[in-house]
Structures are given as C-alpha cells and as structure tokens.
Design an enzyme around this catalytic site. Structure first.
Site, short mmCIF file in Angstrom:
data_model
loop_
_atom_site.label_atom_id
_atom_site.label_comp_id
_atom_site.label_asym_id
_atom_site.label_seq_id
_atom_site.Cartn_x
_atom_site.Cartn_y
_atom_site.Cartn_z
N LYS A 1 35.85 2.19 -29.06
CA LYS A 1 34.69 1.49 -29.32
C LYS A 1 34.00 1.93 -30.45
CE LYS A 1 35.01 -1.50 -25.88
NZ LYS A 1 35.39 -2.94 -26.23
N TYR B 1 39.01 4.80 -24.50
CA TYR B 1 38.18 3.70 -24.64
C TYR B 1 36.99 3.86 -25.34
CZ TYR B 1 35.15 -0.22 -22.47
OH TYR B 1 34.36 -1.37 -22.26
C1 AKB Z 1 33.74 0.57 -17.84
O1 AKB Z 1 33.18 1.03 -16.91
O2 AKB Z 1 34.84 0.99 -18.50
C2 AKB Z 1 33.08 -0.84 -18.51
C3 AKB Z 1 32.25 -0.23 -19.60
C4 AKB Z 1 30.70 0.09 -19.37
O3 AKB Z 1 32.53 -0.78 -20.79
N1 AKB Z 1 32.56 -1.57 -17.52
#
Ligand code: AKB
Length: 312
Positions: free
Chosen positions: A142, A138
C-alpha cells in the site's frame, strides 16, 4: 460518454460500487473485470488478471475505457499467506494499470488502506502526513502503491486518485481475507448461529465504515475537481471507529440472545499495528467528504439486509 472499467468487480467494494456507478451514470458503458465471473451484475463482463498487462491492454482498447476503478488486490491476512503473490498482484498489477493509464490518458482510482500505517504511526487521530512503516506485506504494497500513484501524477500528469480505506462493512458480497473483516463475519454468525468467535481482542479499536459511505466517498473523489486535490498519495478517509465489544453490544440491542467469545490469533498483531482513529480533515476540506452512517445505523441496516439475503 464514460467508459468505466472496474477490476475486482465482485469483491466487497466492487459489488456495491458497480451498482452505485450504474445508478449515478445510467448512460455509462461499465465493464466488470475479475478472475472469475460470479453473477450477472448488469454490466459487460471480462475475465482477466491485472498482472497480465497484454490482456489488460486489450480489454482497455476493446471497450475504449476512459476511467478505471482498480480494486483487485490481496488484503492483509491473504497477503501474509503468500507475500510474493501479494507484491505481484498489488504492486505489479497497479504498475500495469498506471502505465496503461498514461498511454490512454485515463483517470484512475486505486484504494490504499489504514494498513499503510504501522506501529510507529500515532494511533489516535492519525494525521494525513505521518510515519508510514507498515509491518505487513499488504501494508508495504500500500505504501509502495501510494508513492507510485504520486510519482505517476508528478512525472506523467496522470490523474490518479486514492483513499486509505478503513475496515469496510457490507452485506452484498462476502468478506475478503482481511483483519477488520471480523466486523462482517460477526453478522453472519449472529444471524446463522446466534454466536460468534472473534479473532481479535474485545478492546481492539479500529477505524471502520459502512459500504454506502465508502462507495459515495470513492465516486465523489473521482468526480471532484482535480485542482482541489492536494493529496496524490492517498487521502485519509474515516467515518467511525469501534471495538469488537462495542459492536457486540449494538448487535445485542437487535438480537438480545447473541453471544460473542474472543480467541485472538495471529491477526491480533496486525490489528495492533494499525491506528484506532483517523484525522480525515484534508478529505473533508478539499472535496467535501462527509460520512452518514454511525454504528447504530450500520448494525440495523446490516442485520436487516443480510437476513433477507440469507433468507432467514
Ligand atoms: C484488511 O483488514 O486487510 C482490510 C483493510 C483495512 O485494508 N480490510
């Protein structure tokens, strides 16, 4: 006339953002796009997937979209369950949006996250420009997305704007598959069962924000004068920070019998890799960002509204 498309329109941010966009721009033509249409949110609805470029193009053309809030994406925990899908939705989906936005000369908002940071980033008052070495897929999507946004701005003059969202807390939509989402689940636990088992340690401090602040900041950034904006990767964006045990104490002020136990699991490692507090002075100085909700107010508003929503 604003013709706005919101992807991920029924998610935690999209649900509240749609309501506020309708309030702020009553004459706007607003289109909600999502995998599955869940409720009538008072906008035009399109079922779609951001990874399907041809269909996305059709939707943009059909509604003559001039600006887009591209919120569809996998979060940190969901991303680890299926890294290839996280890359496909978060990066290829964003690339589809950016390419089509260049063709249509469209303004775009896309959310980054505190997940862009990693364990080599300074943990306290994390600066705007710092080390970005995330350890989740993730976070990797980003950082990639932030650099893509900046690239499209520099190379094609695309007006794309972004915020590094902290943990967001809301009651209208159910929480997604993230790490900071314990801070939403805990309210459901408190109201339905008077107890909650937290998947993070009691002293895991993370940056957090109430949804009304997040929505206000998002729209304010989109409405800011382009010439005032020096950051085209993604702005640090902050309000409060707290630990699970600080949140529990605040909830107990409203529900004294509420108890919380702690059973940290694989999500702890993700939380440990993120900052505890963020320096967002760049956003505050360049486009006047200010938050309104402190922890106490957030807890009162969450309990009051969720109780009504759950009809308790
Ligand atoms: C997550 O915890 O994955 C999200 C974020 C902080 O981007 N809430």
């Amino acid at each position: 006339m604003k013709n706005i498309l919101i992807t991920g329109a029924f998610g935690l941010v999209g649900t509240d953002l749609t309501i506020e966009l309708k309030r702020r721009f009553p004459d706007a033509h607003i289109v909600s796009m999502a995998h599955a249409i869940s409720t009538d949110n008072g906008t035009i609805q399109e079922k779609g997937d951001v990874t399907d470029r041809a269909h996305l193009k059709e939707i943009l053309e059909k509604h003559e979209i001039s600006e887009m809030y591209h919120l569809a994406g996998l979060l940190s925990v969901g991303g680890e369950k299926d890294p290839p899908r996280a890359w496909n939705v978060n990066v290829e989906g964003l690339r589809n949006v950016l390419d089509l936005a260049v063709q249509r000369n469209m303004k775009v908002f896309w959310p980054s996250s505190i997940a862009a940071f990693g364990s080599t980033t300074p943990k306290k008052d994390t600066p705007q420009h710092t080390i970005l070495e995330p350890t989740t897929i993730y976070g990797v999507t980003k950082v990639t997305g932030e650099l893509l946004c900046q690239y499209y701005f520099l190379r094609y003059g695309l007006d794309v704007r972004s915020l590094r969202y902290p943990g967001l807390i809301a009651y209208k939509a159910p929480p997604g598959d993230g790490t900071t989402e314990y801070s939403v689940h805990i309210f459901y636990g408190a109201l339905k069962e008077n107890r909650y088992t937290c998947f993070l340690k009691e002293d895991s401090r993370l940056p957090m924000m109430y949804i009304d602040d997040a929505v206000k900041g998002t729209i304010d950034l989109m409405e800011a004068q382009s010439s005032n904006l020096t950051v085209r990767t993604s702005y640090n964006f902050s309000a409060i920070n707290f630990t699970p045990s600080e949140l529990v104490i605040e909830i107990q002020k409203q529900i004294p019998s509420f108890t919380c136990t702690y059973e940290p699991d694989h999500r702890q490692k993700i939380a440990d890799s993120w900052p505890q507090s963020i320096d967002d002075s760049c956003a505050r100085n360049e486009w006047g960002w200010q938050h309104e909700y402190d922890l106490q107010r957030l807890v009162v508003v969450m309990l009051e509204n969720l109780k009504k929503k759950l009809q308790l």
